[in-house]
Motif scaffolding. Sequence first.
Motif, PDB file in Angstrom:
ATOM      1  N   GLN A  29      14.356 -43.639 -17.156  1.00 25.35           N
ATOM      2  CA  GLN A  29      14.403 -44.879 -17.930  1.00 25.35           C
ATOM      3  C   GLN A  29      14.077 -46.094 -17.073  1.00 25.35           C
ATOM      4  O   GLN A  29      13.478 -47.054 -17.559  1.00 25.35           O
ATOM      5  N   LEU A  30      14.462 -46.039 -15.799  1.00 26.27           N
ATOM      6  CA  LEU A  30      14.170 -47.149 -14.887  1.00 26.27           C
ATOM      7  C   LEU A  30      12.770 -47.048 -14.297  1.00 26.27           C
ATOM      8  O   LEU A  30      12.367 -47.884 -13.504  1.00 26.27           O
ATOM      9  N   ASN A  31      12.044 -46.010 -14.707  1.00 22.45           N
ATOM     10  CA  ASN A  31      10.672 -45.786 -14.258  1.00 22.45           C
ATOM     11  C   ASN A  31      10.587 -45.768 -12.727  1.00 22.45           C
ATOM     12  O   ASN A  31       9.686 -46.357 -12.128  1.00 22.45           O
ATOM     13  N   ASN A  32      11.535 -45.067 -12.105  1.00 22.76           N
ATOM     14  CA  ASN A  32      11.605 -44.978 -10.656  1.00 22.76           C
ATOM     15  C   ASN A  32      10.425 -44.159 -10.136  1.00 22.76           C
ATOM     16  O   ASN A  32      10.351 -42.953 -10.340  1.00 22.76           O
ATOM     17  N   GLU A  33       9.498 -44.842  -9.470  1.00 25.07           N
ATOM     18  CA  GLU A  33       8.252 -44.192  -9.023  1.00 25.07           C
ATOM     19  C   GLU A  33       8.510 -43.056  -8.040  1.00 25.07           C
ATOM     20  O   GLU A  33       7.835 -42.033  -8.090  1.00 25.07           O
ATOM     21  N   ALA A  34       9.447 -43.232  -7.126  1.00 23.89           N
ATOM     22  CA  ALA A  34       9.740 -42.169  -6.161  1.00 23.89           C
ATOM     23  C   ALA A  34      10.210 -40.904  -6.885  1.00 23.89           C
ATOM     24  O   ALA A  34       9.817 -39.794  -6.532  1.00 23.89           O
ATOM     25  N   TYR A  35      11.038 -41.072  -7.895  1.00 22.35           N
ATOM     26  CA  TYR A  35      11.553 -39.933  -8.661  1.00 22.35           C
ATOM     27  C   TYR A  35      10.458 -39.322  -9.533  1.00 22.35           C
ATOM     28  O   TYR A  35      10.294 -38.107  -9.577  1.00 22.35           O
ATOM     29  N   LEU A  36       9.709 -40.165 -10.213  1.00 20.21           N
ATOM     30  CA  LEU A  36       8.681 -39.677 -11.139  1.00 20.21           C
ATOM     31  C   LEU A  36       7.452 -39.129 -10.425  1.00 20.21           C
ATOM     32  O   LEU A  36       6.637 -38.443 -11.050  1.00 20.21           O
ATOM     33  N   ASP A  48       5.603 -40.405 -20.892  1.00 25.75           N
ATOM     34  CA  ASP A  48       5.190 -41.732 -21.347  1.00 25.75           C
ATOM     35  C   ASP A  48       4.958 -41.797 -22.853  1.00 25.75           C
ATOM     36  O   ASP A  48       4.901 -42.890 -23.415  1.00 25.75           O
ATOM     37  N   SER A  49       4.835 -40.651 -23.502  1.00 26.80           N
ATOM     38  CA  SER A  49       4.561 -40.638 -24.943  1.00 26.80           C
ATOM     39  C   SER A  49       5.826 -40.487 -25.790  1.00 26.80           C
ATOM     40  O   SER A  49       5.736 -40.378 -27.006  1.00 26.80           O
ATOM     41  N   ARG A  50       6.986 -40.507 -25.157  1.00 30.65           N
ATOM     42  CA  ARG A  50       8.244 -40.324 -25.892  1.00 30.65           C
ATOM     43  C   ARG A  50       8.447 -41.444 -26.920  1.00 30.65           C
ATOM     44  O   ARG A  50       8.328 -42.616 -26.582  1.00 30.65           O
ATOM     45  N   PRO A  51       8.808 -41.080 -28.146  1.00 28.47           N
ATOM     46  CA  PRO A  51       9.163 -42.125 -29.116  1.00 28.47           C
ATOM     47  C   PRO A  51      10.569 -42.675 -28.830  1.00 28.47           C
ATOM     48  O   PRO A  51      11.367 -42.035 -28.140  1.00 28.47           O
ATOM     49  N   VAL A  52      10.844 -43.823 -29.371  1.00 32.21           N
ATOM     50  CA  VAL A  52      12.139 -44.470 -29.148  1.00 32.21           C
ATOM     51  C   VAL A  52      13.287 -43.591 -29.638  1.00 32.21           C
ATOM     52  O   VAL A  52      14.324 -43.498 -28.981  1.00 32.21           O
ATOM     53  N   TRP A  53      13.107 -42.925 -30.764  1.00 34.29           N
ATOM     54  CA  TRP A  53      14.191 -42.090 -31.294  1.00 34.29           C
ATOM     55  C   TRP A  53      14.491 -40.905 -30.373  1.00 34.29           C
ATOM     56  O   TRP A  53      15.631 -40.446 -30.312  1.00 34.29           O
ATOM     57  N   PHE A  54      13.482 -40.423 -29.639  1.00 33.41           N
ATOM     58  CA  PHE A  54      13.737 -39.373 -28.649  1.00 33.41           C
ATOM     59  C   PHE A  54      14.642 -39.925 -27.549  1.00 33.41           C
ATOM     60  O   PHE A  54      15.609 -39.273 -27.150  1.00 33.41           O
TER      61      PHE A  54
END
Length: 141
Positions: A29-36, A48-54
């Motif tokens: 959720q924090l879009n941590n580049e090292a983790y991702l 990146d394509s996840r909908p909000v309800w997901f």
Amino acid sequence: MRTPWHLWVVGGVSLLWNAGGAYDYLMTQLNNEAYLSMLTEPQRALMDSRPVWFDAAWAIGVWGSILGSLLLLLRSRFAVQAFLASFLGLIVSAIWSFGIAEPSSFEVMGSFAAIFSLAIAVVIVLLYLYARAMAARGVLR
């Protein structure tokens, strides 16, 4: 009623287990580049394509489990509802991951994604059943 020793073990181990899911959720959720950076390009595109309800269902699943573990350690009967909410969050997020997403998590991540999701579901169901049993025995107030 005296607290059985196994409640502390189950509560503590489940909190550690669920902390792993919370870490994954927060780093994503924090879009941590090292983790991702450990993700492949197709895996990153799926995330990146996840909908909000997901994301909402995922949050309910993750934080419901954390709350359930904490409530279990606090001997609260509301641990039962927290684990149930967590399971429902997992089911809803799995519907998108394995049934709606194009390509699906299974196609992008292989059988590991399905096996790990199934393992998470089994753990949550077992925690729910354990909490329910402890509530029925009067251990949880």
